[in-house]
Write a protein that holds these residues in place. Structure first.
Motif, PDB file in Angstrom:
ATOM      1  N   ARG A   9       0.820  -1.211   0.000  1.00 33.41           N
ATOM      2  CA  ARG A   9       0.000   0.000   0.000  1.00 33.41           C
ATOM      3  C   ARG A   9       0.853   1.260   0.000  1.00 33.41           C
TER       4      ARG A   9
ATOM      5  N   GLN B  62     -10.956 -11.227   4.941  1.00 32.17           N
ATOM      6  CA  GLN B  62     -11.207 -10.397   6.114  1.00 32.17           C
ATOM      7  C   GLN B  62     -12.672 -10.034   6.299  1.00 32.17           C
ATOM      8  N   TRP B  63     -13.431 -10.011   5.210  1.00 29.33           N
ATOM      9  CA  TRP B  63     -14.840  -9.588   5.288  1.00 29.33           C
ATOM     10  C   TRP B  63     -15.648 -10.266   4.202  1.00 29.33           C
TER      11      TRP B  63
ATOM     12  N   ASP C  24     -11.968  -1.454   3.269  1.00 29.61           N
ATOM     13  CA  ASP C  24     -11.046  -1.847   2.199  1.00 29.61           C
ATOM     14  C   ASP C  24     -10.608  -3.308   2.335  1.00 29.61           C
ATOM     15  N   GLN C  25     -11.443  -4.128   2.973  1.00 32.26           N
ATOM     16  CA  GLN C  25     -11.067  -5.510   3.265  1.00 32.26           C
ATOM     17  C   GLN C  25     -11.363  -6.454   2.097  1.00 32.26           C
ATOM     18  N   ASP C  26     -10.538  -7.488   1.989  1.00 31.85           N
ATOM     19  CA  ASP C  26     -10.748  -8.497   0.954  1.00 31.85           C
ATOM     20  C   ASP C  26     -11.542  -9.671   1.550  1.00 31.85           C
TER      21      ASP C  26
ATOM     22  N   SER D 190     -18.775  -1.191   6.810  1.00 29.86           N
ATOM     23  CA  SER D 190     -18.284  -2.372   7.527  1.00 29.86           C
ATOM     24  C   SER D 190     -17.225  -3.096   6.701  1.00 29.86           C
ATOM     25  N   LYS D 191     -17.441  -3.161   5.399  1.00 36.72           N
ATOM     26  CA  LYS D 191     -16.474  -3.789   4.493  1.00 36.72           C
ATOM     27  C   LYS D 191     -15.188  -2.980   4.403  1.00 36.72           C
TER      28      LYS D 191
ATOM     29  N   GLU E 171      -7.510  -1.649  -2.074  1.00 33.76           N
ATOM     30  CA  GLU E 171      -7.152  -3.016  -2.451  1.00 33.76           C
ATOM     31  C   GLU E 171      -6.679  -3.069  -3.902  1.00 33.76           C
TER      32      GLU E 171
ATOM     33  N   GLU F 135      -5.856 -14.014   0.677  1.00 34.20           N
ATOM     34  CA  GLU F 135      -7.015 -13.749  -0.179  1.00 34.20           C
ATOM     35  C   GLU F 135      -7.271 -14.946  -1.093  1.00 34.20           C
TER      36      GLU F 135
END
Length: 219
Positions: free
Chosen positions: A47, A166-167, A161-163, A158-159, A121, A197
């Protein structure tokens, strides 16, 4: 030799060949989820240097003449009941179905337009090397239905920047669809996945044997 042969063809036939070649270059791919996941390129994510401002959005959308931003164009397209469109593309009325949490929303202000693969992401997965123009195209992509989706602000935040490691959406019955749409977006834009992932997507593919993935490579 090939050039000489092409020069001898009628102009009309050359046009047909050109159109056919263009169509084939952007033909939709349709794969079982497990096969699609297996074709995702694996790489370490980074990142470094990311800012949200690197992805210009929302721009004037697919139809600059309609006065709507990409956000509102998506809202209009995804409405279950069409909203009224006023001056400056102000939306009133209408209803939407947020599939992440199986919720009906009756106000456009209660919705976020989620980037299926979040901007951060995407940056981690290859977009850091793109031009500003390509990042803008990604952030406003309406060329594939799964790329942008209208959902409740609550579920989108809630999501974050998660993949998928993670979510996942709170509604368990949509996990197969979500995995397919995530995978299709990564394949469309030739984005990579990391180890965790990839493992999560493989597990999902195992539990979704009948799920298919359809995507069209981005220009």
């Amino acid at each position: 030799m090939r050039t000489a042969l092409l020069r001898g063809l009628p102009a009309a036939l050359l046009t047909v060949l050109s159109l056919t070649t263009g169509t084939l270059a952007h033909a939709a791919e349709n794969l079982p989820l497990a096969e699609a996941v297996a074709s995702l390129p694996l790489a370490t994510e980074s990142r470094d240097g990311y800012t949200r401002e690197a992805f210009k959005h929302w721009n004037s959308g697919d139809d600059p003449a309609d006065g709507c931003t990409t956000r509102n164009e998506v809202l209009i397209k995804e409405a279950v009941e069409a909203p009224a469109v006023g001056p400056r593309c102000r939306l009133t009325g209408g209803s939407w179905w947020s599939y992440y949490d199986q919720t009906t929303v009756t106000s456009a202000s209660g919705l976020d337009i989620d980037h299926m693969v979040p901007l951060a992401e995407a940056w981690d997965s290859g977009a850091s090397a793109w031009s500003a123009h390509r990042r803008e195209a990604y952030a406003n992509d309406q060329g594939q239905e799964a790329s942008l989706v209208a959902v409740t602000a609550r579920s989108n935040r809630s999501k974050a920047d998660q993949d998928p490691a993670q979510w996942m959406p709170p509604a368990g019955n949509v996990h197969c669809r979500y995995a397919a749409e995530w995978t299709s977006t990564k394949l469309r834009w030739n984005l990579t996945v990391d180890d965790t992932e990839l493992a999560a997507l493989r597990d999902l593919a195992t539990t979704c044997p009948g799920q298919t993935v359809t995507y069209t490579p981005a220009a």
